[in-house]
Design an enzyme around this catalytic site. Structure first.
Site, short mmCIF file in Angstrom:
data_model
loop_
_atom_site.label_atom_id
_atom_site.label_comp_id
_atom_site.label_asym_id
_atom_site.label_seq_id
_atom_site.Cartn_x
_atom_site.Cartn_y
_atom_site.Cartn_z
N GLU A 198 9.23 -22.44 6.14
CA GLU A 198 10.00 -21.27 7.34
C GLU A 198 11.24 -22.18 7.98
O GLU A 198 11.58 -21.18 8.68
CB GLU A 198 8.56 -21.26 8.28
CG GLU A 198 8.29 -22.52 9.12
CD GLU A 198 7.35 -22.16 10.22
OE1 GLU A 198 7.58 -22.60 11.24
OE2 GLU A 198 6.46 -21.34 10.08
N GLU A 211 0.93 -1.31 -0.12
CA GLU A 211 0.08 0.06 0.00
C GLU A 211 0.77 1.29 0.02
O GLU A 211 0.13 2.35 -0.08
CB GLU A 211 -0.87 0.20 0.99
CG GLU A 211 -2.04 -1.20 1.12
CD GLU A 211 -2.93 -0.92 0.01
OE1 GLU A 211 -3.14 0.16 -0.44
OE2 GLU A 211 -3.68 -1.98 -0.27
#
Length: 222
Positions: free
Chosen positions: A91, A60
């Protein structure tokens, strides 16, 4: 059950409030670093939900503040495909973490923000460790007071959200606290960099008709 979950979400915001001081220090440091390094990048690092929260915040920055796309990056365990589905063992892959840091040439000009609900995610810890070794400014955000990731942060932010309503589901209040924390950090950094005027998105990039109309209204106001 709904009331309990709402209360837990409120508790997430209260935990963020408790960390106002280290958040403020991190904001000032990030602002100074990016201002002093005109090619420096803001890089978000995470695995699973934490990666998605980081991407949600970072993507954003271009439309909202016109933050240059070449000064924004993401390091996601398992790659971009991991945003839509779980990638087995991603991970835990510290070799891949080291490889990505090398490929992206992370250096002293960059700011690297690592998020880990457990505070111990091997991939994220390794990226932050290598980034710190390369003299990047590092911010470690952990929902665990004893998270290993904290050792690799020039700035350490502990969001001690404790147990979840659904045990182990860090997509709940741990993720909420991370999102609030990142929203505050990125917004305040952009404000300090002059990309907001009087609470208005003065640098926004209009990418559709609704935003083009809003941009016209903003320009008239400022």
């Amino acid at each position: 059950a709904i009331s309990l979950m709402i209360l837990e979400q409120r508790n997430a915001s209260l935990e963020v409030k408790k960390t106002s001081k280290p958040i403020k220090i991190a904001i000032n440091s990030i602002h100074k670093h990016l201002l002093s390094n005109p090619k420096g990048r803001l890089i978000y690092v995470g695995a699973g939900t934490s990666a998605r929260i980081g991407v949600q915040d970072g993507v954003e920055l271009l439309p909202t503040f016109n933050w240059p796309k070449e000064r924004l990056d993401f390091i996601i365990a398992g790659g971009a495909q991991a945003l839509l589905k779980a990638i087995e063992n991603a991970e835990d892959n510290i070799e891949m973490a080291e490889k990505i840091v090398l490929e992206k040439s992370i250096c002293n000009e960059d700011v690297v923000i690592g998020l880990a609900a457990s505070g111990n995610t091997p991939f994220t810890c390794k990226v932050l460790e290598k980034a710190k070794f390369n003299n990047a400014l590092t911010v470690a955000i952990s929902n665990n007071t004893k998270g290993k990731i904290l050792a690799f942060g020039d700035h350490k932010i502990i969001l001690n959200t404790k147990e979840e309503v659904i045990a182990g589901s860090t997509r709940l209040k741990a993720a909420t606290a991370q999102k609030i924390c990142l929203n505050i950090i990125s917004s305040m950094v952009m404000i300090k960099l002059g990309r907001v005027k009087n609470g208005i998105m003065s640098h926004m990039v209009p990418t559709n008709q609704k935003l083009r109309d809003r941009k016209l209204r903003i320009d008239k106001q400022i």
